[in-house]
Every structure is written in structure tokens, then in C-alpha cells.
Write a protein that holds these residues in place. Structure first.
Motif, PDB file in Angstrom:
ATOM      1  N   ALA A 345       0.810  -1.220   0.000  1.00  0.00           N
ATOM      2  CA  ALA A 345       0.000   0.000   0.000  1.00  0.00           C
ATOM      3  C   ALA A 345       0.844   1.271   0.000  1.00  0.00           C
ATOM      4  O   ALA A 345       0.384   2.324  -0.452  1.00  0.00           O
ATOM      5  CB  ALA A 345      -0.933   0.002   1.209  1.00  0.00           C
ATOM      6  N   GLY A 346       2.065   1.194   0.474  1.00  0.00           N
ATOM      7  CA  GLY A 346       2.914   2.385   0.535  1.00  0.00           C
ATOM      8  C   GLY A 346       3.920   2.501  -0.583  1.00  0.00           C
ATOM      9  O   GLY A 346       4.750   3.419  -0.574  1.00  0.00           O
ATOM     10  N   SER A 438     -11.384   2.740   1.720  1.00  0.00           N
ATOM     11  CA  SER A 438     -10.332   3.673   2.115  1.00  0.00           C
ATOM     12  C   SER A 438      -9.209   3.679   1.083  1.00  0.00           C
ATOM     13  O   SER A 438      -9.044   2.726   0.308  1.00  0.00           O
ATOM     14  CB  SER A 438      -9.758   3.278   3.478  1.00  0.00           C
ATOM     15  OG  SER A 438      -9.041   2.052   3.381  1.00  0.00           O
ATOM     16  N   HIS A 440      -6.090   3.387   1.665  1.00  0.00           N
ATOM     17  CA  HIS A 440      -5.169   2.304   2.003  1.00  0.00           C
ATOM     18  C   HIS A 440      -5.638   0.987   1.412  1.00  0.00           C
ATOM     19  O   HIS A 440      -4.846   0.205   0.867  1.00  0.00           O
ATOM     20  CB  HIS A 440      -5.014   2.191   3.522  1.00  0.00           C
ATOM     21  CG  HIS A 440      -4.055   1.110   3.951  1.00  0.00           C
ATOM     22  ND1 HIS A 440      -4.419  -0.217   4.095  1.00  0.00           N
ATOM     23  CD2 HIS A 440      -2.723   1.180   4.247  1.00  0.00           C
ATOM     24  CE1 HIS A 440      -3.375  -0.920   4.459  1.00  0.00           C
ATOM     25  NE2 HIS A 440      -2.328  -0.099   4.572  1.00  0.00           N
ATOM     26  N   THR A 441      -6.941   0.724   1.493  1.00  0.00           N
ATOM     27  CA  THR A 441      -7.481  -0.525   0.952  1.00  0.00           C
ATOM     28  C   THR A 441      -7.301  -0.590  -0.560  1.00  0.00           C
ATOM     29  O   THR A 441      -6.880  -1.621  -1.099  1.00  0.00           O
ATOM     30  CB  THR A 441      -8.981  -0.650   1.300  1.00  0.00           C
ATOM     31  OG1 THR A 441      -9.119  -0.689   2.720  1.00  0.00           O
ATOM     32  CG2 THR A 441      -9.575  -1.909   0.685  1.00  0.00           C
ATOM     33  N   ARG A 443      -5.089   0.936  -2.417  1.00  0.00           N
ATOM     34  CA  ARG A 443      -3.661   0.765  -2.726  1.00  0.00           C
ATOM     35  C   ARG A 443      -3.209  -0.669  -2.458  1.00  0.00           C
ATOM     36  O   ARG A 443      -2.492  -1.272  -3.265  1.00  0.00           O
ATOM     37  CB  ARG A 443      -2.820   1.736  -1.887  1.00  0.00           C
ATOM     38  CG  ARG A 443      -2.873   3.174  -2.370  1.00  0.00           C
ATOM     39  CD  ARG A 443      -2.131   4.103  -1.415  1.00  0.00           C
ATOM     40  NE  ARG A 443      -1.961   5.441  -1.960  1.00  0.00           N
ATOM     41  CZ  ARG A 443      -0.868   5.858  -2.606  1.00  0.00           C
ATOM     42  NH1 ARG A 443       0.158   5.046  -2.767  1.00  0.00           N
ATOM     43  NH2 ARG A 443      -0.801   7.088  -3.063  1.00  0.00           N
TER      44      ARG A 443
END
Length: 505
Positions: A345-346, A438, A440-441, A443
Motif C-alpha cells: 500500500a505504501g 479507504s 489504504h485498501t 492501494r
């Protein structure tokens, strides 16, 4: 004009048709938004072109030998230009996909006649120079495609990646009619229309089945029906080719392990090296928020590595057996894909760079020599057939790679989110999902899907590399292994008997 006009005319057509294989990659998110296109629609925007090119390349090449190569080449450019105009004017995904398929038909007519036209015009040293320039233009088209596509998409809009073909087509048609003489193949040759139709049916059915599997599953009834149709079409193709007076591909060539190894390598190479680029481009733009230009520049790492290795390899790797350069190159492509399967995700675009460089190095080793390896695996009189076959298998590999890797991508996404949401995300619709999921989800899900697609691509390249290393062998002759008493390799002896155009393919 008389000396280099024919080369310029042919290179204009070659540059356009190869550019359009990759130029649309970075424009896919904008196409999806403008035309409300689904993931399957985007897959067919890429596959429609590649599939038509692969399915018709051999048949149109045989027809050109009978009807006249210049005539067929010009007809191909005209058709390509008309289809490009329709692509740019498309009001919906169906129209765009249909126009891309017509583009592929025109591209097949252009690609099938380029080397024969150059071979008929140039002789001796001029032929070597002309074919070297043609090869450089071919490589430049693939390298420039994503970047030029990004510039046009960011500037006047994605439709201009097709409109730009129109003035180039006009120049190519005018120059070809003015300076390129007509030429034909041997008299008495027949066009294998039955083989052309059955091969096109096989390629279309197996690709459609793979795309359909992404939306409905591999064991769904319609998916299995399409794969069944592909098996029947392939059986029909083999039966037709065994009886044809002038077959597109002589089935007996597949009894030669080296020929099978090269064809497997060609199929795996384009599928593994380029089949996932479209989905990576969607991730870069819709998840990371990069512009089309910046997204296209990411792929420049692959293009530059490929160019440098291909340019240097001609001198440094001279005399190295093809099984080493092609097999080793495929193993490097596999390594590159495995290196890219580390996203989370990052992750940023920088996470792709080591893998893209490795894939580029592998591409620089495989691409220049794979056609020559195909020619070396068959008798001299089958050189043209082998050259056409390896190009066909490469384009078919690209079409199948897009379909299969897209299916892998979405199937992994569906482990975390509903079916429809996964397909929307993979098709560039992340913006429509941000209220329900979200950041994050989104990604994390897309990164997981890309990782599995990269692993699948890596396994494909690994399998192709192993087959090449196992099946492609250098024959032994009297004296040293692989040489004749005069010291020339058997591959060089065979190349000496072939036309210069085929030797430079």
C-alpha cells in the motif's frame, strides 16, 4: 530520393504500426473515463490490435506474394489510416475496439510486406545498411510509444494518439507509390485462405476465452465453450496445413525441437515482458496519481536498458549460441518480474525500477536474436515461413499475456473486495470507489493484484527460458562442435544460403 526513399517509406509504416502496439498503454485510464469503458473493454483495446496483427500476418504475407507487395502494403496503410480516424472519433468502447481490430488488419498488411519490399530494392552493402536502419526504427517505436502516448494524452487528449497517424500515413502512401517498385513472390504460389481463417479462429477463440475467464471464471460454461472452440479451430488448422500445397506453417517444423523451443520462447517473451504494462500504467495513474507523461516515463527504464543491451550485444555477444542469449534473456525477464512483485500500500513507482531494468536487459538479449534462431532451426527454403511464424507467435503472446495477466490481477483483487468493485478498480475506476473503500485498501488491493500478475509473468518467462535452453541446440559438425572444417558455424553456413533480408530479420 531514389536511393533512400523506399527505406523512408517502409520505415514510416513500420514506425506507425509498432508505435500503436504500446502508445495506447498510458492513455487507458483517460479512455476509460471518456468512454465509460470496463476492464474487458480496455483489454480488447489492446488485444484487438495485437490479435488481428498476429492472426493475419502469415496469410496476408502469402497473399502479398501473389497480389503484389507494394499494392498490399499501400492498401494496409490506407486501412490503418481510416481505422485510426475511427479510433479517434470513437463515441463508445465498442466502436473503439472494432476500429482497433481494423487497425490491426492494416498493420498486418504493412508488417508482412516490409522486409520483402526492402529485399527487392536493396542489394549488397546497401541492403545491410537499410535493414540496420529498419531494425533501429523498430526498436525506437517500442521505446517511444509510452512516452509519446503520455505527451499526447496530457496535451491535446488521448484521441490524438490516433489522429497523429493520419499525416504520417499520407506521407507514407505518397512516398511508397512514388519510389517503391512493385514486387511479387515466386510464380504459381497459392494463398492458403483456409489456413488463415482457421488460425484466426483459433487465436481469437483462445484470447476471448481468457478475457471472458477474468470476468466469469475459468470453469464457467461460456469460458469452457470458447476454449473448446479454440481446440477445434487448432485441430482444423493443423489438418488444413498438412494438405495445403503452400501452407502458412508446415506442421512438420514442429517435429524439430529447436523450432518448438524458439516458438515457445517467442510466445512467452512478449506475454511476460509486455503483457502487464497496461495494468501497471493504470496503477501508476489512478492509484499513485501520476500524469500520463510521468507514467510513460516510468517505462523508459525498460526501453533504455533494452536499447543499450541490444546495441552493445551485437559486438560483445557475437558467436554466443542463441540458446544462451535467448534462454538467458528470458530468465532475466523472469527475474525482473519477480523483483516487481514486492508492492504494498505504501509503494511508489521507484519500487518498479530494478525490475524494469532487468526486464529491459532481458529484452535486449532476446529481441535481436530470436528471429535469427528461428531461421537457423529450419531448412533454408523455409526461412520466410519461420520468420513470419516467430513474429506471429510474439504478437499472439502479447495478446494472450494481456488477457491472462488481467485475469490473474482481478482474481486476486476479488479476495478482498466484491467482483464488480475489483473490475472497476482494475479498469481505472479507483475514483468511483473512494467513497466505499479507504485509500489504504485501494492501494493494498491493487498492489496485491499486480504482485500476482508479476509472478505469473515471471513464471511464464521462466518456463519459456527453460524450454529454449533445453530444446535449442547448436548442431555439431566435423572438427569443432558447431563448426565446419573451415571454421564457420553451421548457423553462419545456413545464413549464407539465405537471402540477406532473411539473415537480417
Amino acid at each position: 530520393m531514389r536511393t533512400w526513399g523506399p527505406l523512408t517509406a517502409v520505415c514510416l509504416g513500420t514506425f506507425m504500426l509498432l508505435l500503436d502496439v504500446t502508445i495506447a498503454v498510458v492513455a487507458l485510464p483517460d479512455m476509460a473515463r471518456a468512454l465509460d469503458a470496463s476492464l474487458s473493454d480496455l483489454q480488447w483495446v489492446m488485444d484487438g490490435y495485437a490479435l488481428a496483427l498476429a492472426a493475419l500476418l502469415l496469410g496476408i504475407g502469402a497473399a502479398a506474394d501473389v497480389l503484389g507487395r507494394r499494392r498490399v502494403h499501400v492498401a494496409g496503410v490506407v486501412l490503418f489510416a481510416m481505422a485510426s480516424l475511427l479510433c479517434g472519433l470513437a463515441s463508445g468502447p465498442g466502436m473503439l475496439v472494432a476500429a482497433r481490430a481494423v487497425q490491426g488488419v492494416g498493420a498486418a498488411a504493412m508488417f508482412a510486406t516490409t522486409l520483402p519490399l526492402l529485399g527487392s530494392v536493396y542489394q549488397g552493402r546497401r541492403r545491410s545498411v537499410a535493414l540496420g536502419v529498419w531494425g533501429a526504427v523498430s526498436g525506437a517505436a517500442a521505446a517511444v510509444g509510452p512516452v509519446l502516448g503520455g505527451v499526447l494524452t496530457d496535451g491535446p487528449g488521448w484521441r490524438w494518439i490516433f489522429f497523429v497517424n493520419l499525416p504520417v500515413s499520407v506521407a507514407a502512401i505518397w512516398l511508397t507509390l512514388r519510389v517503391v517498385p512493385e514486387s511479387r513472390g515466386a510464380r504459381g504460389r497459392r494463398v492458403d485462405w483456409a489456413g488463415t481463417v482457421t488460425f484466426a479462429a483459433f487465436a481469437g477463440a483462445v484470447t476471448y476465452g481468457a478475457v471472458h475467464a477474468g470476468a466469469h471464471g475459468w470453469t464457467e460454461g461460456t469460458t469452457l465453450a470458447w476454449f473448446g472452440c479454440s481446440v477445434l479451430a487448432l485441430a482444423g488448422f493443423v489438418a488444413v496445413e498438412r494438405r495445403a500445397a503452400d501452407p502458412l506453417i508446415d506442421p512438420r517444423l514442429f517435429l524439430k525441437p529447436a523450432f518448438c523451443g524458439v516458438m515457445a520462447g517467442a510466445l512467452a517473451f512478449n506475454a511476460a515482458a509486455f503483457g502487464g504494462m497496461a495494468y501497471t500504467s493504470i496503477w501508476l495513474q489512478t492509484i499513485l496519481g501520476m500524469s500520463p507523461v510521468c507514467g510513460g516515463l516510468v517505462f523508459l527504464w525498460l526501453s533504455l536498458a533494452s536499447f543499450v543491451v541490444a546495441a552493445a550485444g551485437g559486438r560483445l555477444l557475437h558467436g554466443v549460441p542463441p540458446r544462451i542469449t535467448i534462454g538467458g534473456g528470458l530468465l532475466l525477464v523472469a527475474s525482473g518480474q519477480f523483483c516487481m512483485a514486492v508492492l504494498d500500500a505504501g509503494s511508489s513507482a521507484a519500487a518498479l525500477v530494478p525490475g524494469l531494468v532487468l526486464v529491459g536487459v532481458g529484452t535486449g538479449l532476446v529481441s535481436p536474436g530470436i528471429a535469427g534462431a528461428a531461421l537457423a532451426a529450419v531448412p533454408a527454403e523455409r526461412a520466410g515461413m519461420a520468420g513470419g511464424a516467430v513474429n506471429t507467435f510474439r504478437q499472439l503472446g502479447y495478446a494472450l499475456g494481456i488477457a491472462v495477466l488481467g485475469t490473474v490481477l482481478t482474481s486476486r483483487m476479488q479476495d478482498t473486495m466484491p467482483h464488480d468493485a475489483a473490475h472497476t478498480l482494475a479498469g481505472g475506476g479507483a475514483g468511483a470507489l473512494r467513497d466505499a473503500f479507504s485509500e489504504h485498501t485501494l492501494r493494498a488491493v491493487f498492489a496485491t493484484g499486480l504482485n500476482h500478475a508479476a509472478v505469473a509473468a515471471g513464471l511464464t518467462a521462466l518456463g519459456g527460458g527453460i524450454l529454449v535452453l533445453a530444446l535449442v541446440r547448436t548442431p555439431r559438425a566435423a572438427g569443432a562442435a558447431g563448426t565446419n572444417p573451415a571454421g564457420r558455424t553451421l548457423t553462419e553456413e545456413k545464413a549464407k544460403r539465405q537471402s540477406p533480408a532473411m539473415r537480417e530479420l
